[in-house]
Motif scaffolding. Structure first.
Motif, PDB file in Angstrom:
ATOM      1  N   VAL A   1      25.785  37.505  30.769  1.00 58.57           N
ATOM      2  CA  VAL A   1      26.756  37.508  31.907  1.00 58.57           C
ATOM      3  C   VAL A   1      27.147  35.814  31.852  1.00 58.57           C
ATOM      4  N   PRO A   2      28.492  35.713  31.927  1.00 59.93           N
ATOM      5  CA  PRO A   2      28.986  34.311  32.005  1.00 59.93           C
ATOM      6  C   PRO A   2      28.335  33.371  32.941  1.00 59.93           C
ATOM      7  N   GLY A   3      28.117  32.384  32.573  1.00 63.66           N
ATOM      8  CA  GLY A   3      27.451  31.474  33.562  1.00 63.66           C
ATOM      9  C   GLY A   3      28.251  30.911  34.552  1.00 63.66           C
ATOM     10  N   SER A   4      29.557  31.020  34.491  1.00 59.54           N
ATOM     11  CA  SER A   4      30.265  30.545  35.853  1.00 59.54           C
ATOM     12  C   SER A   4      31.494  31.521  36.007  1.00 59.54           C
ATOM     13  N   PHE A   5      31.815  31.713  37.059  1.00 57.40           N
ATOM     14  CA  PHE A   5      32.936  32.611  37.439  1.00 57.40           C
ATOM     15  C   PHE A   5      34.155  32.150  36.655  1.00 57.40           C
ATOM     16  N   GLY A   6      34.439  30.727  36.513  1.00 59.86           N
ATOM     17  CA  GLY A   6      35.577  30.391  35.686  1.00 59.86           C
ATOM     18  C   GLY A   6      35.766  31.004  34.531  1.00 59.86           C
ATOM     19  N   THR A   7      34.838  31.270  33.947  1.00 56.89           N
ATOM     20  CA  THR A   7      34.771  31.931  32.478  1.00 56.89           C
ATOM     21  C   THR A   7      35.498  33.352  32.675  1.00 56.89           C
ATOM     22  N   VAL A   8      34.905  34.078  33.686  1.00 59.62           N
ATOM     23  CA  VAL A   8      35.244  35.465  34.022  1.00 59.62           C
ATOM     24  C   VAL A   8      36.864  35.426  34.396  1.00 59.62           C
ATOM     25  N   GLU A   9      37.185  34.421  35.218  1.00 60.60           N
ATOM     26  CA  GLU A   9      38.469  34.455  35.477  1.00 60.60           C
ATOM     27  C   GLU A   9      39.539  34.060  34.650  1.00 60.60           C
ATOM     28  N   ARG A  10      38.815  33.168  33.566  1.00 62.34           N
ATOM     29  CA  ARG A  10      40.101  32.907  32.798  1.00 62.34           C
ATOM     30  C   ARG A  10      40.187  33.979  31.842  1.00 62.34           C
ATOM     31  N   ILE A  11      39.321  34.893  31.436  1.00 64.55           N
ATOM     32  CA  ILE A  11      39.362  36.193  30.527  1.00 64.55           C
ATOM     33  C   ILE A  11      40.346  37.015  31.309  1.00 64.55           C
ATOM     34  N   ALA A  12      39.968  37.208  32.625  1.00 59.17           N
ATOM     35  CA  ALA A  12      40.842  38.219  33.511  1.00 59.17           C
ATOM     36  C   ALA A  12      42.235  37.844  33.485  1.00 59.17           C
ATOM     37  N   ARG A  13      42.605  36.555  33.875  1.00 60.56           N
ATOM     38  CA  ARG A  13      43.790  35.990  33.886  1.00 60.56           C
ATOM     39  C   ARG A  13      44.620  36.007  32.683  1.00 60.56           C
ATOM     40  N   ALA A  14      44.015  35.976  31.517  1.00 63.75           N
ATOM     41  CA  ALA A  14      44.486  36.209  30.111  1.00 63.75           C
ATOM     42  C   ALA A  14      44.976  37.614  29.856  1.00 63.75           C
ATOM     43  N   CYS A  15      44.227  38.598  30.588  1.00 61.95           N
ATOM     44  CA  CYS A  15      44.460  40.008  30.612  1.00 61.95           C
ATOM     45  C   CYS A  15      45.290  40.511  31.772  1.00 61.95           C
ATOM     46  N   ALA A  16      46.096  39.446  32.517  1.00 61.53           N
ATOM     47  CA  ALA A  16      46.871  39.847  33.468  1.00 61.53           C
ATOM     48  C   ALA A  16      46.349  40.759  34.531  1.00 61.53           C
ATOM     49  N   ALA A  17      45.247  40.167  35.018  1.00 63.90           N
ATOM     50  CA  ALA A  17      44.520  40.867  36.011  1.00 63.90           C
ATOM     51  C   ALA A  17      45.099  40.507  37.321  1.00 63.90           C
ATOM     52  N   GLU A  18      45.144  41.606  38.430  1.00 67.11           N
ATOM     53  CA  GLU A  18      45.843  41.261  39.559  1.00 67.11           C
ATOM     54  C   GLU A  18      44.966  40.581  40.605  1.00 67.11           C
ATOM     55  N   PRO A  19      45.471  40.038  41.550  1.00 69.04           N
ATOM     56  CA  PRO A  19      44.361  39.098  42.507  1.00 69.04           C
ATOM     57  C   PRO A  19      43.329  40.026  43.101  1.00 69.04           C
ATOM     58  N   ASP A  20      43.527  41.448  43.470  1.00 65.46           N
ATOM     59  CA  ASP A  20      42.352  42.337  43.968  1.00 65.46           C
ATOM     60  C   ASP A  20      41.525  42.577  43.193  1.00 65.46           C
ATOM     61  N   GLU A  21      41.950  42.633  41.619  1.00 60.27           N
ATOM     62  CA  GLU A  21      40.845  42.882  40.543  1.00 60.27           C
ATOM     63  C   GLU A  21      40.137  41.432  40.392  1.00 60.27           C
ATOM     64  N   LEU A  22      40.674  40.269  40.592  1.00 61.94           N
ATOM     65  CA  LEU A  22      39.911  38.953  40.613  1.00 61.94           C
ATOM     66  C   LEU A  22      38.849  38.990  41.636  1.00 61.94           C
ATOM     67  N   ASP A  23      39.196  39.423  42.823  1.00 60.48           N
ATOM     68  CA  ASP A  23      38.128  39.795  43.762  1.00 60.48           C
ATOM     69  C   ASP A  23      36.899  40.726  43.462  1.00 60.48           C
ATOM     70  N   GLY A  24      37.342  41.748  42.949  1.00 61.70           N
ATOM     71  CA  GLY A  24      36.186  42.561  42.546  1.00 61.70           C
ATOM     72  C   GLY A  24      35.238  42.171  41.503  1.00 61.70           C
ATOM     73  N   LEU A  25      36.061  41.423  40.706  1.00 55.27           N
ATOM     74  CA  LEU A  25      35.295  40.679  39.465  1.00 55.27           C
ATOM     75  C   LEU A  25      34.275  39.776  40.105  1.00 55.27           C
ATOM     76  N   TYR A  26      34.813  38.978  40.866  1.00 57.73           N
ATOM     77  CA  TYR A  26      33.844  37.916  41.688  1.00 57.73           C
ATOM     78  C   TYR A  26      32.609  38.367  42.209  1.00 57.73           C
ATOM     79  N   ARG A  27      32.844  39.522  43.084  1.00 61.43           N
ATOM     80  CA  ARG A  27      31.823  40.286  43.581  1.00 61.43           C
ATOM     81  C   ARG A  27      30.589  40.764  42.657  1.00 61.43           C
TER      82      ARG A  27
END
Length: 647
Positions: free
Chosen positions: A118-144
């Motif tokens: 599991v990534p040690g920070s959400f910043g890492t998750v967000e970096r991957i998601a944004r590189a894959c053109a994730a929508e804002p709602d998808e980012l919210d779900g990933l954070y949870r």
């Protein structure tokens, strides 16, 4: 698209069979249809749609079994990994291409997408998601998902090693010792005073820090972008100019990825014990001036009358309104020598024995499990009329209550005590002292009193106060949402506003809250509903909604399904100094269609500006609408107006 009603959970809970006066915790689970995708049904409880993402808690919550590299439950980690893998597949990028774009190694990406780590920070998750053109709602779900996976190990350790504080058998008062506090420890990136205990279950504060810092960087860019980018206004007054009668209230403009406005943003504090609910559209209720204080319920140790709280919670549930319950008002018997509060039946002092506090919190959280959505752990701290104890004691009460609530009702949110007097140095000192205890690591939100300097002052002053509070928390590496829970002390002594001013004030209260979303304000509760002794009356019990209430409802209708994209004020936004503008968009009725609109208003007096390209209609709060053309000048004032735009 957000709708007025909440999406029903996968599991609902029935009211106690013995009625309101019962002190039993007899809650039974009932099945309900789950609106989430079929893949979630049967695997999650409390599942709900967050934008386009279905999120929920495992049913039952996994407390044992295979662990994932010592972090969280394997199921949470695998769900996070599955979504990351889906985003990668959808983007069409290889691990090598994604590694080049994110700056991460291919091996790390592979581990994250397979659930090995599991990534040690959400910043890492967000970096991957944004590189894959994730929508804002998808980012919210990933954070949870990431937050649950990241905290699983710590919560498991606490579950295994700590005594179940507050646990008590039916019919007997517990004689347990106070909840244990974890040994002092310093966590990187967290500000603490010497000797302050590190939480055993750190909450959202530090985990959101990387995300908040990224947003802060975006904010700096946004201020420049908004000031220099062409807007739908061609030639409003420039520097030094202002509309007639307005006040200078400089706040920074901002722009961000459009985000939805959830119905529960439009909350009200209830000023009645009747069980009556608002006769106009609102999104949430807060129980405080409703005869539901601790002192109202437990008039002597161990004797609790739940009648009023049951009535209020049941009525809110029938109206499908989320409930925020506010603790406060120490009973006389719990602090017989303590400072008296403004309520004749209560003390402002904390209880002499914190085990009395533990027992009451436990009783409320277990009895109303699944029926109360969130808890505010005291009201109006910073004012000795409501809390006259030490900051250290308040922090300990907060830590204990948060642990008890999380065990009794893991799905309920916890808001740290609501800090008041923030326009005064004493209130700001209190907030800083509370921050220094580290207690915000135990809370999902920070309750604060955001209001104008005077109760009848321009609501837009709240924006600057929100910015100051957010900065104080940010400087201490704390990044929790702000919940605006009420007014200043002078609310009870300020005369009624006339009908027009009251209507303008009420709707601008929520618009100022929307402007403040950039400073992490996520909930607002207007004070109050049902009572007459406030400057702005929305509705009296048994009477029709006022003009102010109808305008609050109209604003919600305007914002149905809308996403907030930017807000600006004054010359930096190419507006008169007294003028405000927020920009929204929403999906249209046809595929690919997008609707855009602006809401314009002033903090005082009138302003005018020239409409830019795309403007075609203006809607008024009273319901009237008229056609306009690009280049036409429009005049607006303290009563907000909506400008619809065409692409």
């Amino acid at each position: 698209m957000h709708t007025q009603h909440r999406v029903p959970p996968c599991v609902t809970r029935a009211a106690p069979p013995n009625g309101a006066a019962s002190d039993a915790d007899g809650l039974s689970e009932q099945s309900a249809s789950c609106p989430c995708p079929a893949g979630m049904v049967g695997r999650f409880r409390g599942c709900h749609l967050l934008g386009n993402v279905c999120v929920g808690r495992r049913d039952p919550p996994s407390r044992t079994g295979t662990r994932d590299s010592g972090r969280g439950t394997m199921s949470d980690a695998q769900e996070l990994a599955r979504l990351l893998q889906e985003l990668k597949d959808r983007s069409g990028r290889s691990f090598a291409a994604l590694a080049r774009q994110t700056g991460l190694s291919r091996s790390s990406l592979h581990r994250y997408c397979t659930g090995t780590t599991v990534p040690g920070s959400f910043g890492t998750v967000e970096r991957i998601a944004r590189a894959c053109a994730a929508e804002p709602d998808e980012l919210d779900g990933l954070y949870r998902l990431w937050a649950r996976a990241d905290t699983g190990r710590e919560e498991q350790a606490e579950q295994e090693n700590a005594e179940p504080e507050g646990a008590e058998p039916e019919g007997a008062e517990p004689e347990d010792s106070p909840p244990r506090t974890a040994p002092a420890a310093r966590t990187a990136g967290t500000s603490r005073t010497a000797g302050t205990a590190s939480p055993t279950a750190p909450r959202m504060a530090r985990r959101r820090l990387a995300w908040l810092r990224a947003l802060a960087a975006v904010a700096l860019l946004a201020v420049t972008a908004v000031a220099s980018t062409a807007l739908p206004y061609d030639d409003g007054p420039r520097a030094g100019e202002r509309g007639d009668g307005g006040r200078r209230l400089p706040v920074p403009p901002w722009s961000m990825e459009p985000r939805g406005v959830p119905p529960e943003f439009f909350g009200v504090t209830m000023n009645t014990d009747t069980g009556a609910m608002p006769g106009f559209r609102v999104g949430a209720v807060r129980l405080w001036e409703s005869e539901t204080r601790w002192s109202n319920i437990e008039t002597r140790r161990g004797h609790r009358d739940w009648t009023v709280l049951e009535r209020m919670v049941s009525a809110a549930r029938r109206a499908r309104l989320p409930v925020l319950y506010t603790f406060g008002g120490t009973p006389h018997w719990a602090a017989p020598g303590g400072v008296r509060s403004v309520y004749t039946d209560a003390r402002a002092a904390p209880p002499d024995d914190l085990r009395d506090w533990d027992r009451f919190v436990h009783r409320v959280a277990t009895r109303f499990r699944g029926r109360i959505d969130a808890y505010e752990l005291w009201d109006n701290v910073g004012s000795r009329s409501h809390y006259a104890g030490s900051v250290r004691t308040l922090a300990e009460m907060t830590r204990r209550a948060a642990r008890i609530i999380r065990r009794a009702d893991p799905d309920a949110a916890v808001a740290c005590p609501s800090v008041s007097r923030l326009w005064e140095e004493e209130g700001r000192d209190f907030l800083r002292a509370l921050v220094a205890t580290g207690v915000y690591d135990y809370c999902d939100a920070a309750a604060v009193k955001l209001h104008p300097r005077r109760a009848d002052g321009p609501p837009e002053e709240m924006i600057e106060l929100a910015r100051r509070v957010q900065r104080t928390l940010y400087q201490a590496d704390i990044a929790v949402p702000l919940w605006n829970t009420g007014p200043g002390k002078d609310i009870a002594t300020t005369p009624h506003l006339d009908a027009r001013r009251a209507a303008d004030h009420a709707v601008r209260f929520y618009l100022a809250g929307l402007y403040s979303r950039f400073f992490n304000v996520s909930h607002t509760y207007f004070y109050s509903w049902g009572g007459p002794n406030v400057p702005v009356v929305l509705q009296l019990v048994g009477e029709a909604p006022t003009e102010a209430a109808r305008h609050v409802e109209r604003l919600q209708e305007w914002l149905d399904g809308a996403r907030l994209a930017s807000c600006g004020q004054g010359r930096l936004a190419d507006l008169p100094e007294n003028a405000y503008r927020c920009r929204f968009e929403r999906s249209g009725t046809e595929a690919g269609e997008r609707e855009r609109f602006l809401i314009l208003w002033t903090s005082g007096g009138h302003a005018d500006t020239r409409l830019g390209e795309g403007a075609y209609r203006v809607r008024e709060m009273g319901g009237d609408a008229h056609a306009v053309r690009p280049g036409e000048r429009v005049r607006f004032g303290e009563r907000p107006a909506m400008v619809e735009l065409r692409d």
